[in-house]
Design a protein around this motif. Structure first.
Motif, PDB file in Angstrom:
ATOM      1  N   LEU A  24       3.245   2.147   2.221  1.00 17.93           N
ATOM      2  CA  LEU A  24       3.590   2.722   3.515  1.00 17.93           C
ATOM      3  C   LEU A  24       4.754   1.946   4.118  1.00 17.93           C
ATOM      4  O   LEU A  24       4.882   0.747   3.936  1.00 17.93           O
ATOM      5  CB  LEU A  24       2.402   2.662   4.470  1.00 17.93           C
ATOM      6  CG  LEU A  24       1.214   3.563   4.123  1.00 17.93           C
ATOM      7  CD1 LEU A  24       0.136   3.399   5.170  1.00 17.93           C
ATOM      8  CD2 LEU A  24       1.634   5.011   4.027  1.00 17.93           C
ATOM      9  N   ARG A  25       5.564   2.682   4.877  1.00 13.49           N
ATOM     10  CA  ARG A  25       6.681   2.020   5.545  1.00 13.49           C
ATOM     11  C   ARG A  25       6.223   1.449   6.871  1.00 13.49           C
ATOM     12  O   ARG A  25       5.073   1.632   7.283  1.00 13.49           O
ATOM     13  CB  ARG A  25       7.806   3.029   5.735  1.00 13.49           C
ATOM     14  CG  ARG A  25       8.478   3.332   4.411  1.00 13.49           C
ATOM     15  CD  ARG A  25       9.131   4.684   4.393  1.00 13.49           C
ATOM     16  NE  ARG A  25      10.295   4.756   5.262  1.00 13.49           N
ATOM     17  CZ  ARG A  25      11.074   5.826   5.317  1.00 13.49           C
ATOM     18  NH1 ARG A  25      10.817   6.886   4.553  1.00 13.49           N
ATOM     19  NH2 ARG A  25      12.095   5.851   6.117  1.00 13.49           N
ATOM     20  N   LEU A  26       7.139   0.781   7.562  1.00 18.11           N
ATOM     21  CA  LEU A  26       6.749   0.069   8.783  1.00 18.11           C
ATOM     22  C   LEU A  26       6.104   0.985   9.813  1.00 18.11           C
ATOM     23  O   LEU A  26       5.208   0.577  10.532  1.00 18.11           O
ATOM     24  CB  LEU A  26       7.986  -0.605   9.385  1.00 18.11           C
ATOM     25  CG  LEU A  26       8.611  -1.674   8.490  1.00 18.11           C
ATOM     26  CD1 LEU A  26       9.946  -2.107   9.054  1.00 18.11           C
ATOM     27  CD2 LEU A  26       7.677  -2.861   8.365  1.00 18.11           C
ATOM     28  N   ASP A  27       6.570   2.235   9.865  1.00 19.51           N
ATOM     29  CA  ASP A  27       5.996   3.123  10.859  1.00 19.51           C
ATOM     30  C   ASP A  27       4.889   4.002  10.283  1.00 19.51           C
ATOM     31  O   ASP A  27       4.392   4.899  10.943  1.00 19.51           O
ATOM     32  CB  ASP A  27       7.087   3.980  11.505  1.00 19.51           C
ATOM     33  CG  ASP A  27       7.923   4.703  10.471  1.00 19.51           C
ATOM     34  OD1 ASP A  27       7.541   4.664   9.286  1.00 19.51           O
ATOM     35  OD2 ASP A  27       8.934   5.309  10.834  1.00 19.51           O
ATOM     36  N   GLY A  28       4.498   3.750   9.061  1.00 16.97           N
ATOM     37  CA  GLY A  28       3.366   4.475   8.496  1.00 16.97           C
ATOM     38  C   GLY A  28       3.749   5.674   7.645  1.00 16.97           C
ATOM     39  O   GLY A  28       2.870   6.393   7.172  1.00 16.97           O
ATOM     40  N   ARG A  29       5.047   5.874   7.426  1.00 21.96           N
ATOM     41  CA  ARG A  29       5.439   6.986   6.553  1.00 21.96           C
ATOM     42  C   ARG A  29       5.401   6.559   5.108  1.00 21.96           C
ATOM     43  O   ARG A  29       5.487   5.376   4.792  1.00 21.96           O
ATOM     44  CB  ARG A  29       6.871   7.418   6.892  1.00 21.96           C
ATOM     45  CG  ARG A  29       6.981   8.202   8.145  1.00 21.96           C
ATOM     46  CD  ARG A  29       8.396   8.656   8.359  1.00 21.96           C
ATOM     47  NE  ARG A  29       9.272   7.558   8.755  1.00 21.96           N
ATOM     48  CZ  ARG A  29      10.588   7.586   8.599  1.00 21.96           C
ATOM     49  NH1 ARG A  29      11.172   8.607   8.018  1.00 21.96           N
ATOM     50  NH2 ARG A  29      11.313   6.561   9.008  1.00 21.96           N
ATOM     51  N   ARG A  30       5.317   7.524   4.217  1.00 23.20           N
ATOM     52  CA  ARG A  30       5.494   7.214   2.804  1.00 23.20           C
ATOM     53  C   ARG A  30       7.004   7.266   2.499  1.00 23.20           C
ATOM     54  O   ARG A  30       7.762   7.826   3.288  1.00 23.20           O
ATOM     55  CB  ARG A  30       4.717   8.220   1.943  1.00 23.20           C
ATOM     56  CG  ARG A  30       3.215   8.092   2.178  1.00 23.20           C
ATOM     57  CD  ARG A  30       2.397   8.496   0.977  1.00 23.20           C
ATOM     58  NE  ARG A  30       0.975   8.476   1.310  1.00 23.20           N
ATOM     59  CZ  ARG A  30       0.192   7.415   1.202  1.00 23.20           C
ATOM     60  NH1 ARG A  30       0.690   6.270   0.772  1.00 23.20           N
ATOM     61  NH2 ARG A  30      -1.080   7.458   1.533  1.00 23.20           N
ATOM     62  N   GLU A  37       9.044  10.571   3.005  1.00 23.85           N
ATOM     63  CA  GLU A  37       8.758  11.412   4.159  1.00 23.85           C
ATOM     64  C   GLU A  37       9.821  11.290   5.239  1.00 23.85           C
ATOM     65  O   GLU A  37      10.285  10.204   5.555  1.00 23.85           O
ATOM     66  CB  GLU A  37       7.392  11.050   4.744  1.00 23.85           C
ATOM     67  CG  GLU A  37       6.257  11.576   3.899  1.00 23.85           C
ATOM     68  CD  GLU A  37       4.900  11.121   4.400  1.00 23.85           C
ATOM     69  OE1 GLU A  37       3.906  11.690   3.946  1.00 23.85           O
ATOM     70  OE2 GLU A  37       4.834  10.196   5.218  1.00 23.85           O
ATOM     71  N   LEU A  38      10.145  12.465   5.828  1.00 23.21           N
ATOM     72  CA  LEU A  38      11.078  12.475   6.952  1.00 23.21           C
ATOM     73  C   LEU A  38      10.300  12.145   8.211  1.00 23.21           C
ATOM     74  O   LEU A  38       9.074  12.199   8.229  1.00 23.21           O
ATOM     75  CB  LEU A  38      11.668  13.874   7.131  1.00 23.21           C
ATOM     76  CG  LEU A  38      12.540  14.418   6.014  1.00 23.21           C
ATOM     77  CD1 LEU A  38      12.860  15.874   6.324  1.00 23.21           C
ATOM     78  CD2 LEU A  38      13.818  13.622   5.937  1.00 23.21           C
ATOM     79  N   ARG A  39      11.046  11.832   9.252  1.00 20.54           N
ATOM     80  CA  ARG A  39      10.358  11.685  10.535  1.00 20.54           C
ATOM     81  C   ARG A  39      10.054  13.079  11.071  1.00 20.54           C
ATOM     82  O   ARG A  39      10.540  14.088  10.578  1.00 20.54           O
ATOM     83  CB  ARG A  39      11.258  10.919  11.502  1.00 20.54           C
ATOM     84  CG  ARG A  39      11.313   9.447  11.168  1.00 20.54           C
ATOM     85  CD  ARG A  39      12.244   8.722  12.088  1.00 20.54           C
ATOM     86  NE  ARG A  39      13.636   9.061  11.796  1.00 20.54           N
ATOM     87  CZ  ARG A  39      14.660   8.612  12.506  1.00 20.54           C
ATOM     88  NH1 ARG A  39      14.445   7.864  13.566  1.00 20.54           N
ATOM     89  NH2 ARG A  39      15.901   8.923  12.190  1.00 20.54           N
ATOM     90  N   GLN A  42       0.830  -1.198   0.000  1.00 22.03           N
ATOM     91  CA  GLN A  42       0.000   0.000   0.000  1.00 22.03           C
ATOM     92  C   GLN A  42       0.871   1.257   0.000  1.00 22.03           C
ATOM     93  O   GLN A  42       0.359   2.379   0.079  1.00 22.03           O
ATOM     94  CB  GLN A  42      -0.920   0.009   1.217  1.00 22.03           C
ATOM     95  CG  GLN A  42      -2.042  -1.004   1.143  1.00 22.03           C
ATOM     96  CD  GLN A  42      -1.536  -2.441   1.346  1.00 22.03           C
ATOM     97  OE1 GLN A  42      -0.701  -2.701   2.197  1.00 22.03           O
ATOM     98  NE2 GLN A  42      -2.038  -3.360   0.529  1.00 22.03           N
TER      99      GLN A  42
END
Lengths: 249, 981
Positions: free
Chosen positions: A13-19, A22-24, A11
């Motif tokens: 998204l990365r493991l933590d929900g970022r695209r 995107e930076l943290r 989908q």
């Protein structure tokens, strides 16, 4: 490919929900201590770093013989910074390595010709480590140098990047993404001049991918630079408001 | 928005760690529905407003949200193209991934099928549907709650889009969201929260248009069994198992059921060389072949020996309750075995299964057992694989499925049921039909054989395909050379061609030209991925399952005669003694002058009147090949034999007409030698260029114990086999010649072949250089380069070679050791399976061939066993058992008691003696072959002795009353046979 964990879901998204790009979340504050000449606190996601700068002051001992500025760095990681307690906060190989890398990147940014025979001390303490420790340390050091009023060519910022299995580059790697086995690339850059001050790879990238990953990291650097710049301006407005500096910016 | 996720984890050392991770919540995740007017949708709408599924429970359009247990248990229902507009939550997807990777793969396939309208909703990162784990809440409860929250949110979200006036005016019904869950607790809570909810079976049964879908439901309980007594001891929980393993009280291993005896099995445990024996229904405790199980070792006094009894389960019926008799019978059998074991002193470690670590259930092919009662929906399914127990299923279409091969999967195996419970998946086709039977073989060997998808085909070159001037510029033009190919008759995928010409300096130039498949299959595209997954072309009798689409395999890549084709050439300059002076590799354009069969080539070589270029070139090649072969033999390469046969297949019915043994001519060995040479040359080259990631093939030296049966067998015949090195083995094999038995040497070689290990692909970086050795070929390094049309490994080798000579660019995965290792693993598996499938196909055709026939054939005794002779029939490459003693519990036992024929087995020299007739290993015999079709599922060939004649045992000529102790009476006796006698 094998055994490597998929870093990007289908989908997108990365493991933590970022695209991927995107930076943290970044938070920073300058002038957190009174004692040193400059200091800064920086949070990038769960990676939290304190930096303090002393100087420029007269170099001691033999070091005075050179005409250049001496940049003395120290990198340390608090014992409580990782989930398993660290036994040695500084002086281990990794810290020594990071110290040298910090010196390398900072010497590219500091206008050394202005500070002959003097020394600048940069102390970096990682309070919480959650990936991209070096990059966040360098960004905090940059802010601390600015707080100390040391002349820089421009912001020197660092950002990490990786590559997902589906060959999509990812910006700003968190700890979980680091340990999941993706390759990691760290770039410290002078974003306006588009110069790279420092570059490190954890493993080999194929030549086809290297360029895009570097470009991703550079884009991350530019974004961080914008955030830092905004933070510096705000800080100036805040501390300078008594002297009516607010109108200048 | 951002939140933190905290959890604790135990490390390997046993420390408890607190782990904190960031968890970002987003507001840009779309709901995927085309009704929605709020969400930002970057995708095509997966969920639609159209709804054509009539459910008597929910009489309005609705979307489905599935609970994890529904996905895990009812995947067969989901795979059926009925349910649409389904929302899969990431919570569910993650749970599924965690619990079963195979189901995860299958659900993903459904999701990728656009027509099915499945949408993955990332509820875990959506700001409104994220559920924080509350204190004292288990992970499972949290997930259930997250699913309910998401369902609720969806329902409200869609409602809010459907309240506008324009929508009401359109007169459409409001689309709702329904949660399907089989978890009673979750269901109750959902009802309390006003969520529309149903169980999977309720819902499926409510679909009036699809009554047969209910057959595919997986059942946890069968209605009438609740009162039945437990027949099996309970399994230990996973935690108890782990604890037991840690304390070394239990052992873990993979369970292998016995093919012969349904009450026996073996567990392969690391420390025990031969595995641990499991005997008896209760000890087997519901393990199915392949499962990873935990076992408890029995005290040494209770150890037993493997019974050499063939025990097949008799037919039972679905409604039979376990009868006391049967268990009694089993007990008797066990006691007998144990008693025998004490005498034999061949007892092996024995254990019992106390728990299942992981089930390895898959889908099974088989047939439905005819039911006694009409109109019942409960049936017994008999799998084709004898190692798998019968399975109970519920179906309402028994009448139509009666004569079909069907696929069934196991759902569960409760303690109180004799057989596991399963459900019907799909039908393959009518019994006995060639296509159906082939399908069974392919499925049982996990051979991917569906048609190539549109996406795969889209990467094929567009026809008409022509060679462009750029292609010529990049390649060496070899169109003028006298290149020809030599293959078996009827071969359409020609992947190698040869040439040889004299150079001016007196040396010879030899070229091996291999089809340039990697030119057409570009790395990373769908075509490449499909080929990599298939790994190899599978050859069944009369059927070929291609690795690459036919356009490539039989046309563009195939080096057919008289047509310009791309090739990858390996060219050597050799002196007359076949010493390599120079070698080079390059891509080329060739035009094969002629595609020949082995026979044609042989004729051309032998016919001295022929003096054209091709004949000359072939003669050179043939001469060089003989030198090469001799050199190889001197190095210790082995000549192995395995009986190989070909079927002449009827082109219409695909039924076998005739059998012929594959003939070996000089030309076969000529082609083989040059292929070996090319493979070795390429292997040396790529291993030097890519020390970390070259794809190579090795053949490990078998452990010395592997040779024991061979050494024993040869010793009885007065020959010593040396197995120290390949060379000594090869020499001692050469010495095994008996003047009176010309087939003896071949048989010894057949036995040797069985001692060998499997050759495998590997990556150069993963092993030490010394381990690269290929034992059978006595080559220090080897790879596969010469058959890229039918093997994926060769395509990899082509790419590596092309990259090393600058003819093609590298790409990331080519150089990655890990991905290559994974690929090799798959190739090895596919290769093995392709071999097994090929053998199974030959077996099937042998059976078909003997249907309604009876033949007397010359054979040889391969082994002498305690109660049987293992007989090999060279003509059919067939091996079978000639029983000398009957089963203890068989009916025939009584008859035999009357007969006076007694065989005495001699341990000393492994012979069977009956009167003045003595059977040694390797003795010639004549046996009568016929097919026993009394069991439809397992037809088997029956061997009966004809010569030497033993009164009361051998087949009497013409008389029906011949005491037939070894086998059940033949089903048919043709007149022809009787006349002949």
């Amino acid at each position: 490919m094998a055994g490597r964990f998929e870093l990007l879901s289908e989908q997108g998204l990365r493991l933590d929900g970022r695209r991927p790009h995107e930076l943290r979340h970044i938070k920073c504050k300058m002038g957190v201590f009174e004692q040193p000449d400059g200091s800064a606190y920086m949070e990038q996601g769960n990676t939290k770093v304190l930096a303090a700068v002393y100087g420029p002051h007269q170099a001691k001992g033999k070091k005075t013989e050179t005409n250049d500025v001496i940049i003395n760095c120290q990198y340390s990681q608090a014992t409580f910074s990782t989930s398993e307690r660290k036994n040695r906060p500084r002086g281990d190989r990794k810290s020594q390595e990071f110290k040298m890398y910090l010196q390398q990147a900072l010497s590219a940014a500091i206008k050394s010709e202005l500070y002959p025979r003097s020394q600048i001390d940069v102390y970096v303490e990682v309070l919480q480590a959650d990936g991209a420790n070096y990059a966040v340390s360098l960004n905090a050091a940059t802010l601390a140098l600015i707080d100390a009023g040391i002349c820089l060519n421009e912001f020197v910022v660092a950002c990490t990047a990786s590559l997902s299995k589906s060959n999509i580059p990812l910006t700003d790697i968190s700890n979980i993404e680091e340990v999941s086995g993706g390759p990691k690339l760290t770039v410290a850059a002078l974003p306006t001049a588009e110069k790279i001050a420092f570059l490190e790879m954890s493993e080999r990238f194929h030549i086809d991918h290297l360029e895009t990953v570097i470009e991703t990291a550079m884009a991350g650097c530019r974004e961080i630079r914008d955030i830092l710049e905004a933070a510096v301006k705000e800080h100036l407005i805040h501390i300078g408001s008594a002297a009516d500096w607010g109108r200048v910016c | 928005m951002q939140t933190l996720r905290e959890f604790t984890r135990k490390t390997k050392r046993g420390n408890i760690l607190k782990i904190v991770r960031e968890h970002y919540l987003r507001d840009d995740i779309g709901c995927g529905s085309d009704i929605c007017q709020h969400c930002f949708q970057n995708d095509v709408y997966a969920l639609t407003a159209d709804h054509d599924l009539q459910s008597s429970l929910f009489k309005y359009p609705h979307y489905l949200v599935l609970d994890t247990n529904v996905v895990l248990d009812q995947i067969d229902v989901l795979e059926e193209d009925v349910l649409r507009n389904v929302i899969i939550l990431t919570t569910v997807l993650n749970e599924v991934k965690h619990k079963s990777s195979s189901i995860y793969k299958r659900i993903n396939e459904i999701i990728h099928d656009r027509r099915r309208n499945f949408y993955v909703f990332v509820n875990e990162h959506h700001k409104d549907t994220y559920a924080d784990r509350e204190p004292d809440e288990t992970a499972n409860d949290r997930n259930d709650r997250a699913i309910r929250i998401a369902t609720k949110w969806y329902d409200n979200h869609l409602k809010s889009s459907q309240v506008s006036k324009s929508f009401q005016r359109s007169g459409r019904q409001v689309t709702r969201v329904v949660l399907l869950t089989d978890d009673a607790g979750n269901r109750a809570k959902a009802e309390a929260e006003d969520i529309l909810v149903a169980t999977a079976s309720e819902y499926v049964k409510s679909l009036s248009d699809h009554p047969l879908l209910a057959d595919k439901l997986s059942h946890k309980t069968f209605a009438n069994e609740k009162q039945a007594l437990p027949q099996y001891p309970p399994h230990l929980s996973l935690r108890e198992i782990l604890e037991g393993l840690k304390q070394k009280k239990l052992l873990q291993g993979s369970f292998q059921a016995s093919r012969e005896n349904y009450l026996e099995g073996n567990v392969n445990v690391e420390q025990y060389e031969k595995g641990i024996l499991i005997q008896g229904r209760e000890s087997l405790n519901r393990a199915v072949d392949g499962d990873i199980v935990a076992i408890e070792l029995l005290p040494q006094s209770e150890w037993s020996a493997p019974s050499e009894i063939v025990l097949e389960e008799k037919n039972v019926y679905a409604d039979d309750l376990p009868s006391e008799e049967r268990t009694e019978e089993e007990k008797v059998m066990l006691q007998q075995v144990r008693a025998a074991a004490v005498v034999d002193a061949e007892r092996t470690p024995t254990g019992r299964i106390v728990g299942i670590v992981r089930r390895k259930w898959r889908q099974y092919c088989g047939i439905l057992q005819p039911s006694l009662i009409e109109d019942t929906s409960r049936h017994i399914f008999v799998p084709a694989d004898r190692k798998i127990p019968r399975i109970r299923i519920e179906t309402r279409q028994a009448a139509t499925l009666q004569n079909q091969r069907i696929i069934v999967t196991i759902d569960n195996w409760p303690r109180n049921s004799r057989y596991p419970h399963g459900h019907f998946v799909r039908s393959l086709g009518p019994l006995g039909d060639m296509n159906t039977e082939n399908e069974v073989i392919l499925l049982e060997h996990d051979v991917p054989h569906c048609k190539f998808s549109e996406e795969v085909l889209s990467f094929l070159p567009k026809m008409p395909w022509t060679i462009t001037p750029e292609d010529y510029a990049k390649r060496v033009d070899l169109r003028d050379l006298y290149i020809c190919s030599v293959d078996p008759p009827g071969c359409t995928d020609i992947d190698d061609a040869l040439h040889c010409r004299e150079l001016e300096n007196g040396n010879l130039e030899v070229g091996v030209h291999i089809a340039d498949v990697s030119h057409f299959i570009r790395p990373g595209n769908a075509l490449d991925k499909e080929a990599a997954a298939r790994g190899t072309t599978v050859y069944l009798v009369g059927k070929r399952i291609d690795m690459v689409p036919e356009l490539l395999s039989s046309n563009l890549c195939s080096l057919v005669g008289g047509v310009e084709r791309f090739a990858f050439s390996c060219v050597w300059e050799m002196d007359k003694e076949a010493n390599i002076i120079k070698k080079r590799f390059h891509k080329s354009v060739i035009k094969s002058k002629r595609a020949m069969t082995y026979e044609e080539a042989q004729v051309l070589i032998d016919d001295s009147t022929q003096d054209n270029e091709i004949a000359k070139s072939l003669r050179h090649l043939n001469r060089l090949a003989k030198i090469l072969k001799k050199r190889r033999m001197d190095n210790g390469a082995l000549v192995l034999a395995s009986p190989e046969i070909r079927f002449q297949v009827d082109s219409e019915t695909h039924e076998p007409l005739e059998v012929e043994v594959k003939q070996l001519r000089d030309t076969n060995s000529m082609v083989e030698e040059f292929m070996l040479l090319a493979n070795i040359s390429v292997a040396e080259h790529i291993a030097a260029e890519f020390s970390e990631c070259a794809v190579l093939r090795r053949h490990p030296k078998p452990p010395t114990t592997n040779f024991d049966p061979l050494i024993k067998a040869a010793r009885y015949q007065g020959f010593e086999i040396e197995t120290e090195t390949g060379l000594s083995l090869s020499h001692s094999l050469d010495k095994c010649v008996k003047a009176d038995n010309p087939y003896f040497n071949t048989m010894i070689r057949i036995l040797t072949t069985r001692c060998m290990m499997q050759a495998v692909y590997f990556i150069s970086g993963s092993l030490q250089k010394e381990e690269f050795f290929h034992y059978g070929l006595a080559a220090p390094i080897y790879t596969h380069f010469t058959s890229p049309i039918r093997r994926y490994s060769d395509i990899m080798v082509h790419r590596l070679l092309a990259a090393s000579i600058g003819a093609d660019s590298t790409y990331a995965q080519l150089l990655e050791r890990k991905s290559n290792e994974e690929l090799c693993h798959n190739l090895n598996y596919r290769h093995k399976m392709a071999q097994y499938a090929g053998r199974a196909s030959v077996g099937l055709n042998t059976h078909l061939f003997f249907r309604g026939k009876e033949e007397d054939e010359e054979g040889y005794v391969l082994f002498v066993r305690k109660n049987a002779l293992q007989v090999l029939i060279p003509k059919y490459g067939l091996e079978g058992t000639l029983y000398l003693k009957t089963d203890k519990d068989g009916k025939d036992g009584h008859e035999r008691a009357k007969s006076t024929v007694v065989f005495t087995f001699s341990e000393e020299d492994h012979t069977q003696r009956c009167g003045n007739v003595v059977f040694h290993s390797f003795d010639p015999v004549t046996v009568r072959l016929s097919l026993d079709s009394s069991n439809v599922q397992h037809e088997k060939l029956v061997f009966r002795l004809v010569k030497p004649y033993i009164k009361g045992f051998s087949v009497e000529t013409g008389s029906e009353s011949a005491a037939d102790v070894a086998a059940p009476p033949p089903t048919k006796k043709t007149k022809k046979n009787q006349k002949k006698k």
